[in-house]
Design an enzyme around this catalytic site. Structure first.
Site, PDB file in Angstrom:
ATOM      1  N   HIS A 182      -2.338  -7.901   3.026  1.00 41.25           N
ATOM      2  CA  HIS A 182      -1.313  -6.870   3.237  1.00 41.25           C
ATOM      3  C   HIS A 182      -1.469  -6.236   4.611  1.00 41.25           C
ATOM      4  O   HIS A 182      -0.493  -6.067   5.348  1.00 41.25           O
ATOM      5  CB  HIS A 182      -1.446  -5.804   2.149  1.00 41.25           C
ATOM      6  CG  HIS A 182      -0.510  -4.646   2.316  1.00 41.25           C
ATOM      7  ND1 HIS A 182       0.714  -4.567   1.684  1.00 41.25           N
ATOM      8  CD2 HIS A 182      -0.614  -3.504   3.053  1.00 41.25           C
ATOM      9  CE1 HIS A 182       1.313  -3.443   2.018  1.00 41.25           C
ATOM     10  NE2 HIS A 182       0.522  -2.773   2.847  1.00 41.25           N
ATOM     11  N   GLU A 183      -2.710  -5.918   4.952  1.00 42.31           N
ATOM     12  CA  GLU A 183      -2.946  -5.253   6.231  1.00 42.31           C
ATOM     13  C   GLU A 183      -2.737  -6.191   7.409  1.00 42.31           C
ATOM     14  O   GLU A 183      -2.331  -5.762   8.487  1.00 42.31           O
ATOM     15  CB  GLU A 183      -4.358  -4.662   6.259  1.00 42.31           C
ATOM     16  CG  GLU A 183      -4.522  -3.517   7.244  1.00 42.31           C
ATOM     17  CD  GLU A 183      -3.528  -2.390   7.003  1.00 42.31           C
ATOM     18  OE1 GLU A 183      -3.176  -1.687   7.970  1.00 42.31           O
ATOM     19  OE2 GLU A 183      -3.090  -2.211   5.854  1.00 42.31           O
TER      20      GLU A 183
ATOM     21  N   HIS B 237       0.687  -5.864   8.611  1.00 44.91           N
ATOM     22  CA  HIS B 237       0.871  -4.746   9.544  1.00 44.91           C
ATOM     23  C   HIS B 237       0.369  -5.112  10.942  1.00 44.91           C
ATOM     24  O   HIS B 237       1.005  -4.790  11.944  1.00 44.91           O
ATOM     25  CB  HIS B 237       0.106  -3.517   9.050  1.00 44.91           C
ATOM     26  CG  HIS B 237       0.714  -2.844   7.865  1.00 44.91           C
ATOM     27  ND1 HIS B 237       1.999  -2.355   7.858  1.00 44.91           N
ATOM     28  CD2 HIS B 237       0.206  -2.572   6.631  1.00 44.91           C
ATOM     29  CE1 HIS B 237       2.263  -1.803   6.682  1.00 44.91           C
ATOM     30  NE2 HIS B 237       1.189  -1.932   5.915  1.00 44.91           N
TER      31      HIS B 237
END
Length: 206
Positions: free
Chosen positions: A35-36, A39
């Site tokens: 998920h990160e 980003h």
């Protein structure tokens, strides 16, 4: 770029290891890191330089160089990068069959649902905050949205506490969100002053 895991994850991971074993812990950690990375890739595509990345229970936090100078488009893309990455894993879980696929898909669904909540500092809250602000009400809208996020995160933690002990990890996460929002609200004027100073310096150097 430095990676680190926030200490609040240790008791949460311990809880999931006791409840679901090492496999559950591994899937959650992988999901948070992936998920990160969404980003991170979004930030790099937007031309932002990343100083560090901290993995948190709901995803993570990026320390971006000159983040206060980022445009609305850049901040919106960065906010949506994580949910997009999680959506990819969710799709993989839905169309594929492998050992633990049902549990893996459930983790992605929960992670995506939590992150899209319109509450700071979650990705959904970041996106809504960016969309609400303009040059005239930028700081005022941030302050109001922070107040809303404080009330919302405290309300969520109180609601989840009625389901203890099963909801313990989620109560810890919501309390952590409330604390983060309270700290951000207390220091909002300093952040605004720093942002204005950085913007004026950037303008004078052009």
């Amino acid at each position: 770029m430095k990676f680190r895991i926030h200490p609040i994850l240790l008791p949460i991971f311990l809880f999931f290891m006791i409840v679901g074993g090492v496999s559950l812990y591994a899937m959650i950690l992988f999901s948070l890191v992936f998920h990160e990375l969404g980003h991170v890739l979004a930030a790099k595509q937007s031309g932002m330089k990343i100083r560090s990345c901290t993995i948190l229970p709901y995803g993570g936090e990026l320390q971006i160089v000159n983040r206060q100078l980022a445009t609305k488009r850049q901040r919106l893309l960065i906010a949506l990068g994580g949910p997009f990455a999680t959506a990819i894993l969710l799709l993989i879980g839905l169309v594929s069959t492998f050992p633990g696929s049902a549990q893996f898909t459930h983790i992605q669904f929960l992670l995506l649902a939590v992150n899209l909540l319109p509450v700071l500092p979650l990705d959904g809250g970041q996106a809504v905050s960016v969309l609400l602000e303009n040059k005239q009400n930028k700081y005022a809208s941030r302050s109001v949205f922070l107040l809303y996020s404080i009330i919302a995160s405290i309300s969520i933690s109180l609601f989840l506490s009625t389901y203890l002990p099963d909801s313990l990890p989620y109560v810890m996460i919501s309390v952590f969100l409330a604390i983060q929002n309270i700290i951000s609200y207390r220091f909002r004027k300093y952040e605004q002053a720093f942002e204005k100073l950085s913007a004026s310096r950037s303008f004078s150097m052009e």
